[in-house]
Design a protein around this motif. Structure first.
Motif, PDB file in Angstrom:
ATOM      1  N   LEU A  30      53.547  89.209  42.353  1.00 57.31           N
ATOM      2  CA  LEU A  30      52.990  87.992  42.953  1.00 57.31           C
ATOM      3  C   LEU A  30      53.057  86.815  41.983  1.00 57.31           C
ATOM      4  N   GLU A  31      52.724  87.086  40.732  1.00 55.21           N
ATOM      5  CA  GLU A  31      52.751  86.045  39.715  1.00 55.21           C
ATOM      6  C   GLU A  31      54.163  85.488  39.522  1.00 55.21           C
ATOM      7  N   LEU A  32      55.140  86.373  39.379  1.00 53.31           N
ATOM      8  CA  LEU A  32      56.523  85.939  39.160  1.00 53.31           C
ATOM      9  C   LEU A  32      57.108  85.248  40.385  1.00 53.31           C
ATOM     10  N   GLY A 113      54.396  80.576  31.556  1.00 50.71           N
ATOM     11  CA  GLY A 113      53.199  79.849  31.968  1.00 50.71           C
ATOM     12  C   GLY A 113      52.319  80.644  32.913  1.00 50.71           C
ATOM     13  N   GLU A 114      52.884  81.617  33.556  1.00 53.88           N
ATOM     14  CA  GLU A 114      52.151  82.466  34.502  1.00 53.88           C
ATOM     15  C   GLU A 114      51.811  83.778  33.808  1.00 53.88           C
ATOM     16  N   ARG A 115      50.669  83.862  33.151  1.00 52.16           N
ATOM     17  CA  ARG A 115      50.350  85.055  32.359  1.00 52.16           C
ATOM     18  C   ARG A 115      49.041  85.728  32.750  1.00 52.16           C
ATOM     19  N   ILE A 116      48.551  85.524  33.943  1.00 52.45           N
ATOM     20  CA  ILE A 116      47.292  86.153  34.349  1.00 52.45           C
ATOM     21  C   ILE A 116      47.463  87.672  34.420  1.00 52.45           C
ATOM     22  N   ALA A 117      48.459  88.136  35.156  1.00 50.71           N
ATOM     23  CA  ALA A 117      48.663  89.585  35.324  1.00 50.71           C
ATOM     24  C   ALA A 117      49.043  90.245  34.004  1.00 50.71           C
ATOM     25  N   PHE A 118      49.837  89.570  33.184  1.00 46.95           N
ATOM     26  CA  PHE A 118      50.263  90.153  31.919  1.00 46.95           C
ATOM     27  C   PHE A 118      49.089  90.324  30.953  1.00 46.95           C
ATOM     28  N   ASN A 119      48.007  89.644  31.206  1.00 52.39           N
ATOM     29  CA  ASN A 119      46.830  89.764  30.355  1.00 52.39           C
ATOM     30  C   ASN A 119      45.753  90.646  30.982  1.00 52.39           C
ATOM     31  N   ALA A 120      46.151  91.531  31.867  1.00 55.65           N
ATOM     32  CA  ALA A 120      45.195  92.427  32.531  1.00 55.65           C
ATOM     33  C   ALA A 120      44.439  93.298  31.541  1.00 55.65           C
TER      34      ALA A 120
END
Length: 156
Positions: A30-32, A113-120
């Motif tokens: 979803l993030e990507l 710039g889209e790092r919400i999921a990667f920082n789970a």
């Protein structure tokens, strides 16, 4: 799927790990998608951006842990989108070297710039993350062993 009471502890742990993986992959997907990339495309951009040596499709397939024909098709699509460039090797005529285009570098920056999921894993303590990394390394090695065993075993 059978009742979970019929699974042994290893199978229950595997199911839990698989469920977690599916949830994280969905979040990353979803993030990507917000920046127009897929998980495999982001992997290609990452390795082309961060690897010091020039990559061939074969080397890239090893890094992505995917079949060469799968990576070749992915690279062909990404080349058509203008994200990567395949250049014939001047020394080894039958080799192709892959590189990021300007558009590919921009896409790589956008996905950073889209790092919400990667920082789970930010909900874990440093000690828990270290333990998780040790466990993942152990399971990755074991998965490699299982794959090699299955590939050498004749089909029934």
């Amino acid at each position: 799927m059978p009742d979970s009471r019929h699974f042994n502890d290893d199978e229950k742990a595997f199911i839990n790990l698989a469920r977690t993986n599916m949830m994280l992959q969905r979040a990353i997907d979803l993030e990507l998608s917000r920046v127009g990339l897929t998980i495999p495309q982001a992997g290609v951009l990452y390795f082309l951006k961060t690897t010091k040596e020039p990559l061939t499709p074969m080397k890239l397939s090893r890094r992505l842990n995917r079949q060469p024909h799968t990576v070749s098709a992915l690279v062909t699509r990404m080349e058509a989108q203008g994200l990567v460039k395949a250049t014939k090797d001047l020394e080894r005529k039958n080799w192709v070297r892959l590189s990021l285009t300007k558009k590919g570098q921009e896409a790589f920056k956008r996905q950073l710039g889209e790092r919400i999921a990667f920082n789970a894993t930010s909900c874990l303590s440093k000690k828990e993350r270290d333990t998780l990394n040790e466990i993942c390394n152990k399971l990755t090695a074991r998965a490699g062993e299982v794959i090699r065993q299955m590939q050498t075993r004749p089909s029934s």
